[in-house]
Design a protein around this motif. Structure first.
Motif, PDB file in Angstrom:
ATOM      1  N   GLU A 108      54.791  60.010 -46.807  1.00  0.00           N
ATOM      2  CA  GLU A 108      55.674  59.309 -47.739  1.00  0.00           C
ATOM      3  C   GLU A 108      55.852  57.834 -47.416  1.00  0.00           C
ATOM      4  O   GLU A 108      55.902  57.001 -48.317  1.00  0.00           O
ATOM      5  N   ARG A 158      52.819  53.397 -46.670  1.00  0.00           N
ATOM      6  CA  ARG A 158      52.493  53.110 -48.064  1.00  0.00           C
ATOM      7  C   ARG A 158      51.269  52.227 -48.251  1.00  0.00           C
ATOM      8  O   ARG A 158      50.729  52.136 -49.351  1.00  0.00           O
ATOM      9  N   GLU A 166      42.560  52.309 -55.254  1.00  0.00           N
ATOM     10  CA  GLU A 166      43.451  53.347 -54.762  1.00  0.00           C
ATOM     11  C   GLU A 166      42.705  54.652 -54.501  1.00  0.00           C
ATOM     12  O   GLU A 166      43.159  55.497 -53.726  1.00  0.00           O
ATOM     13  N   ASN A 188      50.082  59.688 -54.216  1.00  0.00           N
ATOM     14  CA  ASN A 188      51.513  59.795 -53.964  1.00  0.00           C
ATOM     15  C   ASN A 188      52.226  58.698 -54.744  1.00  0.00           C
ATOM     16  O   ASN A 188      52.464  57.607 -54.247  1.00  0.00           O
ATOM     17  N   LYS A 189      52.514  58.994 -55.993  1.00  0.00           N
ATOM     18  CA  LYS A 189      53.294  58.071 -56.808  1.00  0.00           C
ATOM     19  C   LYS A 189      54.750  58.360 -56.521  1.00  0.00           C
ATOM     20  O   LYS A 189      55.348  59.275 -57.067  1.00  0.00           O
ATOM     21  N   LYS A 190      55.320  57.585 -55.665  1.00  0.00           N
ATOM     22  CA  LYS A 190      56.607  57.888 -55.053  1.00  0.00           C
ATOM     23  C   LYS A 190      57.688  58.169 -56.087  1.00  0.00           C
ATOM     24  O   LYS A 190      57.831  57.450 -57.062  1.00  0.00           O
ATOM     25  N   HIS A 213      47.818  56.419 -52.396  1.00  0.00           N
ATOM     26  CA  HIS A 213      49.050  55.778 -52.839  1.00  0.00           C
ATOM     27  C   HIS A 213      48.871  54.944 -54.091  1.00  0.00           C
ATOM     28  O   HIS A 213      47.831  54.303 -54.283  1.00  0.00           O
TER      29      HIS A 213
END
Length: 283
Positions: free
Chosen positions: A137, A140, A173, A249-251, A279
């Protein structure tokens, strides 16, 4: 162009396993591996008002121990028959594991972090294993590849890429996923799980964009309906014996949809196959 890979180590069998896996995965690539150990000092903590300083007895003892273990680790690496295109560097850092990794990624312009997940019974492995989700998480600025405990290297039969088709995909990405697919000859299986009968116009547009990003690679598209993302991903990977999972991981959006608490446990700590967390650089 050489790749820079950071591997945090707590000298456990699981962190050693991630080291072996990474050496095999990138055996034909030019790589600089940075083995980083984050150490703490007895009687001190990072959130304490009393902070250990270089020169103090406890600090120097802890640092000397860490550096000695890193030297042993370098010696042990010789049994792996290290390719000539691999170089290894070590660093002992006074910090928590997650902050040490975040800072090192920045200062050394690291391309990829490879971590082990938590062993089921080996208490010493909990140091890094307990931080696996934090790595996925909070690191980044580069991808994180999580290697499950006891996983022996073999080239993946396929890489499952779950998607909502709502992300604005960018080639940069996805470059690390593309590279792993290329060097292992693994096809990418794009998986969309949704309760809707068909994609929206926007999703169709994003689907075409994603396929452009995978141009030159072998990939197929798959769709599961009437299932939540977690269940659909589990059904798909288990029924096919898929050997790697990658996701963006699109926060706070797609990540949260996939990685509900049970999913965090499944993939972050108890995954049976390697998981590549990419990310969305706009987050």
């Amino acid at each position: 162009m050489k790749k820079k890979i950071l591997i945090p180590t707590d000298f456990s069998k699981n962190s050693w396993n991630s080291l072996r896996y990474s050496s095999e995965l990138y055996k034909n690539e030019e790589v600089e591996f940075y083995l980083v150990h984050a150490f703490m000092v007895r009687n001190f903590s990072l959130d304490s008002f009393m902070v250990a300083e270089p020169g103090e007895k406890y600090f120097e003892e802890a640092k000397a121990f860490a550096e000695n273990e890193l030297e042993k680790l370098l010696d042990r690496l010789q049994i792996l028959n290290i390719p000539n295109n691999h170089k290894y560097f070590t660093k002992a850092v006074y910090n928590s594991p997650i902050l040490a990794v975040i800072n090192y990624v920045e200062t050394k312009d690291i391309d990829l972090v490879i971590v082990s997940n938590k062993g089921e019974t080996n208490a010493i492995d909990e140091v890094l294993g307990g931080n696996t989700i934090d790595f996925m998480e909070k690191v980044r600025n580069c991808p994180v590849l999580v290697i499950p405990a006891e996983t022996s290297f073999k080239e993946p039969n396929e890489i499952v890429f779950p998607t909502s088709y709502k992300t604005h995909y960018k080639r940069r990405e996805l470059m690390h996923l593309n590279e792993i697919a290329r060097i292992t000859n693994a096809p990418i299986r794009i998986l969309h799980v949704n309760n809707e009968e068909k994609l929206s116009a926007e999703q169709e547009e994003k689907k075409l964009l994603l396929e452009e990003c995978f141009e030159g690679l072998t990939f197929t598209s798959h769709y599961l309906e009437n299932a939540d993302v977690k269940t659909g991903l589990n059904i798909f990977t288990q029924s096919r014996n898929s050997e790697m999972i990658a996701f963006i991981n699109k926060k706070h959006t797609f990540f949260d949809a996939i990685f509900s608490k049970p999913m965090v446990i499944d993939l972050g700590q108890n995954a049976k196959v390697p998981v590549l967390a990419l990310h969305d650089f706009r987050n």
